[in-house]
Structures are given as structure tokens and as C-alpha cells.
Motif scaffolding. Structure first.
Motif, mmCIF file in Angstrom:
data_model
loop_
_atom_site.group_PDB
_atom_site.id
_atom_site.type_symbol
_atom_site.label_atom_id
_atom_site.label_comp_id
_atom_site.label_asym_id
_atom_site.label_seq_id
_atom_site.Cartn_x
_atom_site.Cartn_y
_atom_site.Cartn_z
ATOM 1 N N UNK A 1 16.683 73.843 127.386
ATOM 2 C CA UNK A 1 15.511 74.520 127.891
ATOM 3 C C UNK A 1 15.306 74.113 129.351
ATOM 4 N N UNK A 2 15.129 75.097 130.216
ATOM 5 C CA UNK A 2 14.940 74.825 131.647
ATOM 6 C C UNK A 2 13.463 74.541 131.936
ATOM 7 N N UNK A 3 13.202 74.031 133.142
ATOM 8 C CA UNK A 3 11.811 73.766 133.531
ATOM 9 C C UNK A 3 11.009 75.065 133.613
ATOM 10 N N UNK A 4 11.656 76.158 134.014
ATOM 11 C CA UNK A 4 10.962 77.449 134.042
ATOM 12 C C UNK A 4 10.522 77.869 132.643
ATOM 13 N N UNK A 5 11.372 77.604 131.637
ATOM 14 C CA UNK A 5 11.014 77.910 130.248
ATOM 15 C C UNK A 5 9.841 77.052 129.795
ATOM 16 N N UNK A 6 9.857 75.773 130.154
ATOM 17 C CA UNK A 6 8.762 74.864 129.803
ATOM 18 C C UNK A 6 7.468 75.329 130.471
ATOM 19 N N UNK A 7 7.557 75.693 131.758
ATOM 20 C CA UNK A 7 6.377 76.169 132.476
ATOM 21 C C UNK A 7 5.779 77.398 131.792
ATOM 22 N N UNK A 8 6.625 78.346 131.431
ATOM 23 C CA UNK A 8 6.154 79.569 130.773
ATOM 24 C C UNK A 8 5.530 79.256 129.422
ATOM 25 N N UNK A 9 6.162 78.372 128.674
ATOM 26 C CA UNK A 9 5.651 77.981 127.351
ATOM 27 C C UNK A 9 4.294 77.281 127.473
ATOM 28 N N UNK A 10 4.181 76.385 128.430
ATOM 29 C CA UNK A 10 2.921 75.671 128.643
ATOM 30 C C UNK A 10 1.819 76.628 129.093
ATOM 31 N N UNK A 11 2.156 77.569 129.979
ATOM 32 C CA UNK A 11 1.181 78.528 130.489
ATOM 33 C C UNK A 11 0.635 79.397 129.360
ATOM 34 N N UNK A 12 1.495 79.732 128.402
ATOM 35 C CA UNK A 12 1.080 80.594 127.295
ATOM 36 C C UNK A 12 0.304 79.849 126.207
ATOM 37 N N UNK A 13 0.337 78.524 126.224
ATOM 38 C CA UNK A 13 -0.344 77.728 125.220
ATOM 39 C C UNK A 13 -1.853 77.734 125.485
ATOM 40 N N UNK A 14 -2.655 78.296 124.564
ATOM 41 C CA UNK A 14 -4.102 78.361 124.797
ATOM 42 C C UNK A 14 -4.778 76.993 124.860
ATOM 43 N N UNK A 15 -4.140 75.962 124.316
ATOM 44 C CA UNK A 15 -4.713 74.616 124.366
ATOM 45 C C UNK A 15 -4.741 74.053 125.785
ATOM 46 N N UNK A 16 -3.946 74.612 126.688
ATOM 47 C CA UNK A 16 -3.902 74.137 128.070
ATOM 48 C C UNK A 16 -4.956 74.796 128.955
ATOM 49 N N UNK A 17 -5.714 75.718 128.411
ATOM 50 C CA UNK A 17 -6.753 76.433 129.154
ATOM 51 C C UNK A 17 -8.110 76.026 128.624
ATOM 52 N N UNK A 18 -9.080 75.863 129.534
ATOM 53 C CA UNK A 18 -10.417 75.489 129.090
ATOM 54 C C UNK A 18 -11.116 76.679 128.471
ATOM 55 N N UNK A 19 -12.168 76.377 127.759
ATOM 56 C CA UNK A 19 -12.890 77.416 127.043
ATOM 57 C C UNK A 19 -14.120 77.911 127.755
ATOM 58 N N UNK A 20 -15.263 77.800 127.082
ATOM 59 C CA UNK A 20 -16.481 78.471 127.529
ATOM 60 C C UNK A 20 -17.212 77.761 128.656
ATOM 61 N N UNK A 21 -17.158 76.440 128.719
ATOM 62 C CA UNK A 21 -17.927 75.712 129.727
ATOM 63 C C UNK A 21 -17.362 75.952 131.122
ATOM 64 N N UNK A 22 -16.084 75.729 131.307
ATOM 65 C CA UNK A 22 -15.411 75.963 132.583
ATOM 66 C C UNK A 22 -14.228 76.893 132.349
ATOM 67 N N UNK A 23 -14.469 78.190 132.198
ATOM 68 C CA UNK A 23 -13.361 79.090 131.873
ATOM 69 C C UNK A 23 -12.338 79.174 133.005
#
Length: 76
Positions: A1-23
Motif C-alpha cells: 500500500x502506497x502513502x497515497x492509498x493511506x492518505x485516501x483511506x484516512x481521508x475517507x474514514x469518518x472517524x478522522x473528521x469532527x462532528x457537530x461542535x467543530x464541523x
């Protein structure tokens, strides 16, 4: 797996994004990028606060208006 694949996978993971307080805040130590597209790409870019450089950028951007204002007030 390349770093670009890891970056894309991480970006798509909803756990890496904040929710309602600081969207729209993004935090991933595995993603190598400092600036990442927002989840809705038409809204621009955001910082990866999981990277030291991303946190420094955020701090600079938050403090810059205060520093500029103080500089203007001190020169009067």
C-alpha cells in the motif's frame, strides 16, 4: 500500500473528521498531507491537525489577526 492509498483511506474514514461542535476539522497522524480537501470538495481545503505542521499552521492563522492588529495599534 502506497502513502497515497493511506492518505485516501484516512481521508475517507469518518472517524478522522469532527462532528457537530467543530464541523470540518480533520485529524489523522497517518495522512502525510498538511492541507487536505474538505469532505465537500467545493468548500475548499482544511488543515490536518494530526500533523505538527498542520497544528502550527492553525496556530499561525488564528494568531495572525491579533498580531497585525496589535502592530497597527502600537504604530499610532
Amino acid at each position: 500500500m502506497t502513502q497515497d492509498d493511506i492518505n485516501a483511506q484516512e481521508w475517507q474514514n469518518p472517524d478522522n473528521w469532527t462532528g457537530h461542535v467543530f464541523p470540518g476539522l480533520y485529524f489523522s497522524k497517518r495522512d502525510s498531507r498538511i492541507w487536505v480537501p474538505k469532505r465537500v470538495r467545493a468548500l475548499g481545503w482544511t488543515l490536518n491537525l494530526g500533523r505538527t505542521a498542520g497544528a502550527i499552521w492553525a496556530l499561525v492563522l488564528l494568531l495572525m489577526p491579533s498580531v497585525l492588529l496589535a502592530g497597527l495599534l502600537l504604530t499610532r
